[in-house]
Design a protein around this motif. Sequence first.
Motif, mmCIF file in Angstrom:
data_model
loop_
_atom_site.group_PDB
_atom_site.id
_atom_site.type_symbol
_atom_site.label_atom_id
_atom_site.label_comp_id
_atom_site.label_asym_id
_atom_site.label_seq_id
_atom_site.Cartn_x
_atom_site.Cartn_y
_atom_site.Cartn_z
ATOM 1 N N ARG A 276 0.819 -1.215 0.000
ATOM 2 C CA ARG A 276 0.000 0.000 0.000
ATOM 3 C C ARG A 276 0.853 1.266 0.000
ATOM 4 O O ARG A 276 0.367 2.338 -0.303
ATOM 5 C CB ARG A 276 -0.932 0.004 1.204
ATOM 6 N N LYS A 277 2.133 1.164 0.331
ATOM 7 C CA LYS A 277 3.007 2.340 0.384
ATOM 8 C C LYS A 277 3.753 2.581 -0.925
ATOM 9 O O LYS A 277 3.755 3.685 -1.438
ATOM 10 C CB LYS A 277 3.999 2.210 1.526
ATOM 11 N N CYS A 278 4.402 1.539 -1.480
ATOM 12 C CA CYS A 278 5.224 1.737 -2.689
ATOM 13 C C CYS A 278 4.616 1.097 -3.939
ATOM 14 O O CYS A 278 5.191 1.207 -5.013
ATOM 15 C CB CYS A 278 6.643 1.224 -2.460
ATOM 16 N N ALA A 279 3.492 0.405 -3.806
ATOM 17 C CA ALA A 279 2.763 -0.223 -4.920
ATOM 18 C C ALA A 279 3.511 -1.389 -5.577
ATOM 19 O O ALA A 279 3.155 -1.816 -6.668
ATOM 20 C CB ALA A 279 2.360 0.805 -5.966
ATOM 21 N N ALA A 280 4.530 -1.928 -4.931
ATOM 22 C CA ALA A 280 5.248 -3.090 -5.464
ATOM 23 C C ALA A 280 4.357 -4.327 -5.382
ATOM 24 O O ALA A 280 3.593 -4.484 -4.437
ATOM 25 C CB ALA A 280 6.526 -3.315 -4.673
ATOM 26 N N GLU A 281 4.457 -5.190 -6.376
ATOM 27 C CA GLU A 281 3.720 -6.450 -6.394
ATOM 28 C C GLU A 281 4.721 -7.596 -6.296
ATOM 29 O O GLU A 281 5.764 -7.563 -6.927
ATOM 30 C CB GLU A 281 2.920 -6.580 -7.691
ATOM 31 N N PHE A 282 4.380 -8.600 -5.486
ATOM 32 C CA PHE A 282 5.301 -9.717 -5.259
ATOM 33 C C PHE A 282 4.531 -10.905 -4.712
ATOM 34 O O PHE A 282 3.449 -10.750 -4.157
ATOM 35 C CB PHE A 282 6.403 -9.298 -4.272
ATOM 36 N N ASP B 271 8.763 -16.375 8.209
ATOM 37 C CA ASP B 271 8.245 -17.386 9.134
ATOM 38 C C ASP B 271 6.784 -17.768 8.883
ATOM 39 O O ASP B 271 6.252 -18.632 9.567
ATOM 40 C CB ASP B 271 8.408 -16.905 10.573
ATOM 41 N N GLY B 272 6.122 -17.128 7.916
ATOM 42 C CA GLY B 272 4.730 -17.449 7.624
ATOM 43 C C GLY B 272 3.728 -16.738 8.513
ATOM 44 O O GLY B 272 2.528 -16.884 8.331
ATOM 45 N N TRP B 273 4.194 -15.952 9.475
ATOM 46 C CA TRP B 273 3.314 -15.233 10.392
ATOM 47 C C TRP B 273 3.433 -13.723 10.250
ATOM 48 O O TRP B 273 2.444 -13.007 10.348
ATOM 49 C CB TRP B 273 3.627 -15.607 11.845
ATOM 50 N N HIS B 274 4.635 -13.238 10.061
ATOM 51 C CA HIS B 274 4.887 -11.803 9.983
ATOM 52 C C HIS B 274 5.207 -11.425 8.542
ATOM 53 O O HIS B 274 6.037 -12.070 7.911
ATOM 54 C CB HIS B 274 6.057 -11.413 10.895
ATOM 55 N N TYR B 275 4.539 -10.387 8.048
ATOM 56 C CA TYR B 275 4.695 -9.971 6.657
ATOM 57 C C TYR B 275 5.215 -8.545 6.583
ATOM 58 O O TYR B 275 4.779 -7.680 7.342
ATOM 59 C CB TYR B 275 3.354 -10.055 5.922
ATOM 60 N N GLU B 276 6.144 -8.315 5.635
ATOM 61 C CA GLU B 276 6.713 -6.995 5.416
ATOM 62 C C GLU B 276 7.044 -6.858 3.933
ATOM 63 O O GLU B 276 7.486 -7.810 3.301
ATOM 64 C CB GLU B 276 7.985 -6.831 6.241
ATOM 65 N N CYS B 277 6.863 -5.659 3.382
ATOM 66 C CA CYS B 277 7.176 -5.426 1.974
ATOM 67 C C CYS B 277 8.666 -5.649 1.732
ATOM 68 O O CYS B 277 9.500 -5.014 2.382
ATOM 69 C CB CYS B 277 6.797 -4.003 1.567
ATOM 70 N N GLU C 15 8.688 -0.844 4.641
ATOM 71 C CA GLU C 15 7.884 -0.001 5.531
ATOM 72 C C GLU C 15 6.501 -0.555 5.822
ATOM 73 O O GLU C 15 5.980 -0.371 6.908
ATOM 74 C CB GLU C 15 7.750 1.397 4.922
ATOM 75 N N ALA C 16 5.880 -1.217 4.853
ATOM 76 C CA ALA C 16 4.526 -1.735 5.030
ATOM 77 C C ALA C 16 4.582 -3.104 5.689
ATOM 78 O O ALA C 16 5.364 -3.961 5.294
ATOM 79 C CB ALA C 16 3.818 -1.824 3.684
ATOM 80 N N GLU C 17 3.751 -3.295 6.703
ATOM 81 C CA GLU C 17 3.719 -4.562 7.423
ATOM 82 C C GLU C 17 2.298 -5.055 7.590
ATOM 83 O O GLU C 17 1.381 -4.269 7.758
ATOM 84 C CB GLU C 17 4.350 -4.400 8.798
ATOM 85 N N GLY C 18 2.124 -6.358 7.561
ATOM 86 C CA GLY C 18 0.849 -6.995 7.843
ATOM 87 C C GLY C 18 -0.102 -7.048 6.652
ATOM 88 O O GLY C 18 -0.307 -6.055 5.980
ATOM 89 N N ILE C 19 -0.670 -8.212 6.400
ATOM 90 C CA ILE C 19 -1.660 -8.361 5.341
ATOM 91 C C ILE C 19 -2.959 -7.713 5.816
ATOM 92 O O ILE C 19 -3.413 -7.954 6.921
ATOM 93 C CB ILE C 19 -1.878 -9.846 4.989
ATOM 94 N N GLY C 20 -3.509 -6.879 4.970
ATOM 95 C CA GLY C 20 -4.734 -6.156 5.317
ATOM 96 C C GLY C 20 -4.439 -4.782 5.880
ATOM 97 O O GLY C 20 -5.304 -3.929 5.911
#
Length: 51
Positions: free
Chosen positions: A15-21, A29-35, A40-45
């Motif tokens: 949502r911050k830099c518009a990168a797709e991946f 680890d399958g629990w914590h998400y970061e761009c 800078e962007a963290e967490g799905i949703g």
Amino acid sequence: MQITKQSGRDMLVCRKCAAEFPEGRATKDGWHYECPECGEAEGIGEGLRRL
């Protein structure tokens, strides 16, 4: 035309830099998400959303 997922995971967009991946690049680890692009962007949703 049918689009199939190669890895069985969803694609995410920052949502911050518009990168797709793929989801796998955003987590170690399958629990914590970061761009993986801006870090800078963290967490799905919150900072990341599914395409």
